[in-house]
Design a protein around this motif. Structure first.
Motif, PDB file in Angstrom:
ATOM      1  N   ARG A   4       0.818  -1.205   0.000  1.00  0.00           N
ATOM      2  CA  ARG A   4       0.000   0.000   0.000  1.00  0.00           C
ATOM      3  C   ARG A   4       0.853   1.255   0.000  1.00  0.00           C
ATOM      4  NH1 ARG A   4      -5.821  -0.402   2.703  1.00  0.00           N
ATOM      5  NH2 ARG A   4      -6.276  -2.612   2.380  1.00  0.00           N
ATOM      6  N   PHE A   5       0.286   2.298  -0.583  1.00  0.00           N
ATOM      7  CA  PHE A   5       0.895   3.625  -0.505  1.00  0.00           C
ATOM      8  C   PHE A   5      -0.232   4.643  -0.504  1.00  0.00           C
ATOM      9  CE2 PHE A   5       0.674   2.603  -5.021  1.00  0.00           C
ATOM     10  CZ  PHE A   5       0.182   3.766  -5.605  1.00  0.00           C
ATOM     11  N   SER A   6       0.082   5.871  -0.175  1.00  0.00           N
ATOM     12  CA  SER A   6      -0.969   6.886  -0.067  1.00  0.00           C
ATOM     13  C   SER A   6      -0.514   8.212  -0.656  1.00  0.00           C
ATOM     14  CB  SER A   6      -1.388   7.082   1.392  1.00  0.00           C
ATOM     15  OG  SER A   6      -0.298   7.537   2.173  1.00  0.00           O
ATOM     16  N   VAL A   7      -1.509   9.033  -0.966  1.00  0.00           N
ATOM     17  CA  VAL A   7      -1.272  10.380  -1.478  1.00  0.00           C
ATOM     18  C   VAL A   7      -2.041  11.360  -0.605  1.00  0.00           C
ATOM     19  CG1 VAL A   7      -1.616  11.963  -3.406  1.00  0.00           C
ATOM     20  CG2 VAL A   7      -0.920   9.589  -3.849  1.00  0.00           C
ATOM     21  N   ASP A   8      -1.328  12.289   0.019  1.00  0.00           N
ATOM     22  CA  ASP A   8      -1.969  13.375   0.750  1.00  0.00           C
ATOM     23  C   ASP A   8      -2.403  14.428  -0.262  1.00  0.00           C
ATOM     24  OD1 ASP A   8      -1.451  12.102   3.124  1.00  0.00           O
ATOM     25  OD2 ASP A   8       0.341  13.274   3.585  1.00  0.00           O
ATOM     26  N   ARG A   9      -3.641  14.934  -0.121  1.00  0.00           N
ATOM     27  CA  ARG A   9      -4.223  15.834  -1.100  1.00  0.00           C
ATOM     28  C   ARG A   9      -4.516  17.206  -0.506  1.00  0.00           C
ATOM     29  NH1 ARG A   9      -8.317  13.284  -4.760  1.00  0.00           N
ATOM     30  NH2 ARG A   9      -9.749  14.558  -3.532  1.00  0.00           N
ATOM     31  N   ALA A  10      -4.651  18.182  -1.379  1.00  0.00           N
ATOM     32  CA  ALA A  10      -4.885  19.559  -0.936  1.00  0.00           C
ATOM     33  C   ALA A  10      -6.222  19.719  -0.232  1.00  0.00           C
ATOM     34  CB  ALA A  10      -4.799  20.507  -2.130  1.00  0.00           C
ATOM     35  N   ASP A  11      -7.186  18.823  -0.503  1.00  0.00           N
ATOM     36  CA  ASP A  11      -8.488  18.933   0.159  1.00  0.00           C
ATOM     37  C   ASP A  11      -8.496  18.304   1.550  1.00  0.00           C
ATOM     38  OD1 ASP A  11      -8.430  16.228  -0.421  1.00  0.00           O
ATOM     39  OD2 ASP A  11     -10.198  16.242  -1.721  1.00  0.00           O
TER      40      ASP A  11
END
Length: 222
Positions: free
Chosen positions: A155-162
């Protein structure tokens, strides 16, 4: 490929080419991500004046999902890519297609930086989001030096501006020759939110100053 991509400037090979990665042979940037065409991304905000392509894009032959895909998220700019298993924690920079028809790479001076094709799908949005990064520079290993270590189920993740975190699970990792790259499979739009992590692999070809293959990680939102 159905059409030859334009030549792309590549970073000078690191001394001896020996940095962590697949046999120590990885390059700064991948030829396979050079052309991002309207037909690949459908109606997803292709920049004005972007390159056109004569390639026809059919249904993507995506790897079998290991977990049920989550509901798509709204469009939002990615902030950080986090891949715990290979110690990646890197900020994003938006990438665009230049006047030459080539996707412009992130600055070579920053080894801990990834780029996403901002004219296409954002990570977590429905469709195929393209994320690419350097694997080495002329002096050191870079952000995607360990990308080859990812396996299905990681697994990996992306932190988003929202403020939302988009979490992805790896479906498959494959290496393709750059002169026979499966554009339709890698770039075609999809019904669920997916991501492609792309970098280079294979042997270094001194005659063209580039490596012979691309490593692609296929993943979907969970």
């Amino acid at each position: 490929m159905a059409a030859d991509p334009p030549s792309t400037p590549c970073a000078e090979r690191a001394p001896d080419g020996q940095y962590p990665g697949r046999g120590g042979r990885l390059t700064l940037w991948g030829v396979a991500i050079i052309i991002i065409a309207v037909s690949v991304f459908g109606d997803h905000q292709q920049p004005d004046g972007g390159p056109q392509s004569s390639r026809s894009v059919g249904s993507a032959s995506a790897p079998t999902a290991t977990l049920q895909a989550a509901r798509p998220l709204p469009r939002s700019t990615p902030i950080r890519l986090i891949i715990p298993s290979i110690s990646v924690d890197a900020p994003f920079i938006p990438l665009s297609v230049g006047s030459s028809g080539q996707l412009e790479p992130p600055p070579a001076a920053d080894t801990n930086l990834v780029g996403w094709y901002a004219g296409g799908v954002s990570p977590g949005e429905q469709g195929t989001s393209i994320i690419a990064g350097h694997v080495d520079t002329a002096t050191s290993a870079a952000v995607f030096a360990g990308l080859y270590e990812l396996r299905p189920g990681d697994r990996f993740s992306v932190d988003r501006a929202d403020g939302r975190k988009a979490e992805f699970v790896v479906d498959d990792t494959e290496t393709f020759p750059k002169d026979d790259f499966p554009d339709e499979r890698v770039y075609a739009d999809t019904e669920r939110p997916e991501v492609r992590l792309i970098t280079c692999a294979g042997d270094y070809d001194q005659s063209v100053k580039d490596y012979t293959e691309n490593l692609v990680v296929f993943a979907h939102l969970v």
